[in-house]
Design an enzyme around this catalytic site. Structure first.
Site, mmCIF file in Angstrom:
data_model
loop_
_atom_site.group_PDB
_atom_site.id
_atom_site.type_symbol
_atom_site.label_atom_id
_atom_site.label_comp_id
_atom_site.label_asym_id
_atom_site.label_seq_id
_atom_site.Cartn_x
_atom_site.Cartn_y
_atom_site.Cartn_z
ATOM 1 N N TYR A 142 0.788 -1.353 0.015
ATOM 2 C CA TYR A 142 -0.226 -0.070 0.111
ATOM 3 C C TYR A 142 0.822 1.458 0.056
ATOM 4 O O TYR A 142 2.036 1.120 -0.267
ATOM 5 C CB TYR A 142 -0.955 -0.032 1.486
ATOM 6 C CG TYR A 142 -2.128 1.040 1.286
ATOM 7 C CD1 TYR A 142 -2.740 1.422 0.114
ATOM 8 C CD2 TYR A 142 -2.220 1.468 2.604
ATOM 9 C CE1 TYR A 142 -3.837 2.219 0.133
ATOM 10 C CE2 TYR A 142 -3.034 2.434 2.512
ATOM 11 C CZ TYR A 142 -3.979 2.967 1.492
ATOM 12 O OH TYR A 142 -5.049 3.766 1.678
ATOM 13 N N ARG A 195 -6.428 10.540 -10.584
ATOM 14 C CA ARG A 195 -5.528 11.249 -9.587
ATOM 15 C C ARG A 195 -5.160 9.975 -8.629
ATOM 16 O O ARG A 195 -5.518 9.859 -7.382
ATOM 17 C CB ARG A 195 -6.808 12.096 -8.748
ATOM 18 C CG ARG A 195 -6.076 12.900 -8.002
ATOM 19 C CD ARG A 195 -6.781 13.494 -6.679
ATOM 20 N NE ARG A 195 -7.435 12.510 -5.790
ATOM 21 C CZ ARG A 195 -7.030 12.189 -4.812
ATOM 22 N NH1 ARG A 195 -5.616 12.643 -4.483
ATOM 23 N NH2 ARG A 195 -7.463 11.130 -4.122
ATOM 24 N N GLU A 284 -12.021 4.803 -5.708
ATOM 25 C CA GLU A 284 -10.430 5.196 -5.274
ATOM 26 C C GLU A 284 -10.009 6.025 -6.353
ATOM 27 O O GLU A 284 -9.790 5.775 -7.379
ATOM 28 C CB GLU A 284 -9.891 3.927 -4.963
ATOM 29 C CG GLU A 284 -8.412 4.168 -4.373
ATOM 30 C CD GLU A 284 -8.701 4.502 -2.864
ATOM 31 O OE1 GLU A 284 -7.684 5.157 -2.543
ATOM 32 O OE2 GLU A 284 -9.658 4.248 -2.215
ATOM 33 N N ASP A 308 -11.698 8.433 -0.643
ATOM 34 C CA ASP A 308 -10.849 9.702 -0.714
ATOM 35 C C ASP A 308 -11.678 10.789 -0.008
ATOM 36 O O ASP A 308 -11.038 11.633 0.879
ATOM 37 C CB ASP A 308 -10.575 10.250 -2.194
ATOM 38 C CG ASP A 308 -9.850 9.106 -2.834
ATOM 39 O OD1 ASP A 308 -8.540 8.829 -2.284
ATOM 40 O OD2 ASP A 308 -10.229 8.507 -4.126
ATOM 41 N N ASN A 463 -0.440 12.099 0.701
ATOM 42 C CA ASN A 463 0.492 10.785 0.217
ATOM 43 C C ASN A 463 0.824 10.938 -1.257
ATOM 44 O O ASN A 463 0.293 11.684 -1.896
ATOM 45 C CB ASN A 463 -0.358 9.475 0.267
ATOM 46 C CG ASN A 463 -0.529 9.017 1.732
ATOM 47 O OD1 ASN A 463 0.292 8.920 2.636
ATOM 48 N ND2 ASN A 463 -1.826 8.733 2.062
#
Length: 622
Positions: A142, A195, A284, A308, A463
């Site tokens: 991840y 994205r 996602e 998100d 992130n």
């Protein structure tokens, strides 16, 4: 159902269901393993060894080798799963550097390659390794490593995992969904690659994030790996580099937009819910303009959520409530917090809306409460402070745009810089969701010294690691020990000297989305309500002990992720019951579910979490 049956305890109910499933196993062509029952398979010999769902490698017993025509195809020594893991870990430590493709291939990517090869061979062992070493390998499967994987996915691709629905498949999705071999799918993670993390448009390569998320659904939530599906919705890419790359695996055309785009997503949703009516779909890494629109379009019709927008918001809310506790206050004092938010994309706006709702609920949940809550936020984007003077303001940001006179009273104006806003507002919390690495510069952190809080909180949530607004070292070195620090990606704690530790809390979505998915699945709720999401966030906020929170620890260690997920799922189920949304799961119908105590709900969750144990395989001819 008889009165006696209705009055039996949960343990008896579970035993009955297990007996029922064993009896029914013979009629199913696609089996599961939560109950550790024998599994019916329709293949033998090399076909079994080449199937990662059923392959055990050297752990096949001699009787299974005879039943499945494997004698002579494996070395004669039968090994336990523990021995297999020991062998694999020795190889991993030895080869993780040698597997690198030169100096540009970092060590984390080498680890990902080796783990991925194991995943291709033997799923049970892969998840056994991942669960046993979750703290070490979650950052590999991840974030942050998954970002690097997505950037290089066309070169890393070896064998397909998941499904690809593209704009070229319009009119065919209802039939092609039946190409997936599983008759039951519980969890889909879908992305359009527009994205990916903070890396932008990666097109079809974004499927890596869906695969990584589902690895955590299996490891953390115990969703059966045979019932998860990573899915790529390829509607093109606006990444010019990929459009010109002859090795790119996706559609080399510009992204669809408007009604054409919606038509593709609509067809996809109709197809997957026609085949799997009870599936949960997690959206996602969709770009902001579609993330909110699609959430609004589908959330009251399908079992879906956007991680998100809603997952990030829930984790942030849990952290914000934890920060209040760490300041020695009660969570009910949250509406008094002054919060500066850097970033007004889908994640930033999701957090803002959730935080405002949480504050308003604490203040009475009326119009006055919502207005009072709004006044606690100061939002800064790439153009500076957002006020009502802003031209072409994003509709999602409009409720948080400061009135001109409000800004003026603070000595601020439209477009004021982040440094100015922090200096003038003196916030309790500085929250970063900007995807701009280093945004919390020395000047910004110096300005935070003026905070009216005795222990201000810094959330550098973007992130992957390179996009974090600041590092814990930077924050603690400038502001000292009396701060709370959280980030989206993992960092090491900071040694402050004299035996003191500056704790770095990883506020990662993995604390919530597995529990939200599992709780929704086991509750049988047809939608994922705001109340269920709020219950998940509050459960996470309350998970830490008072002693831990006062030490500055507001998120638990990743090593506890399976227990955290169990508790979050139970909280989601309880809220679904209270909202009269729970319809039950399998033999546990809604009426039975409503009779369970809190302790029994936790046990119910525990007993429905898959564990990576080899089932006994029984061959049956088609």
């Amino acid at each position: 159902m008889s009165t006696f049956t209705r009055q039996t305890r949960l343990s008896s109910s579970l035993i009955r269901r297990l007996h029922h499933r064993i009896a029914a196993a013979g009629s199913r062509s696609f089996t599961t393993t939560e109950g550790h029952r024998p599994t019916i398979v329709h293949k033998r010999s090399l076909d079994i060894l080449h199937d990662p769902w059923f392959n055990k490698g050297t752990a096949f017993s001699m009787t299974e080798r005879d039943r499945l025509d494997l004698r002579g195809l494996l070395p004669p020594n039968v090994m336990s799963s523990e021995q297999q893991i020991d062998r694999f870990m020795v190889d991993l430590k030895r080869f993780e550097v040698n597997a690198r493709d030169g100096p540009s291939d970092p060590n984390a990517l080498a680890k990902w390659r080796i783990l991925n090869r194991l995943h291709d061979r033997n799923e049970t062992m892969y998840y056994k390794v991942l669960i046993a070493n979750i703290e070490e390998y979650a950052p590999v499967v991840y974030t942050p490593t998954v970002g690097l994987v997505c950037k290089n996915y066309s070169g890393l691709f070896r064998r397909p995992r998941g499904m690809y629905f593209s704009a070229a498949d319009r009119g065919e999705m209802m039939s092609m969904v039946y190409n997936w071999p599983a008759d039951q799918v519980d969890m889909i993670v879908v992305t359009d690659g527009s994205r990916i993390l903070g890396l932008g448009d990666l097109g079809v390569q974004g499927i890596g994030i869906a695969i990584g998320k589902l690895d955590l659904y299996v490891a953390a939530a115990g969703i059966n790996p045979q019932r998860v599906l990573p899915l790529m919705l390829d509607v093109g890419t606006d990444n010019e580099k990929l459009l010109k790359d002859p090795l790119y695996l996706g559609l080399q055309q510009h992204r669809l937009d408007g009604e054409e785009y919606l038509a593709v997503v609509d067809e996809f949703m109709e197809a997957v819910f026609t085949r799997w009516p009870n599936v949960i779909v997690q959206f996602e890494d969709f770009q902001s303009k579609w993330a909110f629109n699609l959430l609004k379009r589908y959330r009251n019709t399908y079992r879906m959520f956007n991680d998100d927008v809603q997952g990030t918001a829930g984790v942030a809310i849990a952290g914000l409530l934890g920060a209040v506790r760490a300041q020695g206050k009660l969570m009910i004092d949250f509406p008094k917090q002054k919060i500066v938010v850097a970033g007004a994309g889908s994640a930033g706006l999701g957090v803002l809306n959730a935080a405002r709702k949480t504050m308003a609920r604490m203040l009475g949940n009326n119009e006055l409460a919502f207005e009072s809550a709004r006044s606690q936020f100061w939002v800064v984007d790439a153009k500076g402070l957002i006020t009502e003077e802003r031209d072409n303001i994003d509709p999602g940001a409009l409720p948080f745009a400061r009135k001109v006179n409000e800004a003026g009273r603070q000595g601020l104006r439209e477009g004021a810089s982040l440094v100015e806003v922090v200096r003038q507002v003196k916030p309790d919390v500085l929250l970063g969701l900007s995807a701009v690495g280093g945004l919390f510069s020395k000047e910004v952190l110096e300005a935070l010294k003026c905070s009216t809080s005795t222990r201000p909180a810094i959330f550098a949530m973007s992130n992957p690691t390179e996009n974090a607004e600041c590092t814990p070292d930077e924050a603690f070195s400038i502001l000292g020990e009396n701060i709370i620090f959280a980030s989206g990606s993992p960092f090491r704690d900071v040694d402050l000297g004299s035996g003191k530790i500056g704790h770095c809390n990883q506020g990662n979505n993995m604390y919530l989305f597995p529990g939200i998915g599992l709780g929704t699945l086991l509750s049988g709720s047809r939608i994922i309500s705001d109340g269920m999401l709020q219950a998940a966030a509050e459960c996470l906020a309350a998970y830490m002990t008072e002693e831990e929170v006062l030490e500055g620890i507001i998120y638990p260690p990743i090593s506890r992720i399976r227990d955290i997920t169990k508790e979050v799922a139970a909280a989601v189920i309880k809220e679904a019951i209270e909202d009269d949304l729970a319809e039950g799961y399998r033999e546990m119908d809604g009426r039975e579910l409503r009779k369970l105590s809190q302790e029994e709900i936790v046990t119910y969750v525990q007993n429905n979490m898959w564990s990576p144990e080899y089932p006994t395989l029984v061959y049956r001819k088609d």
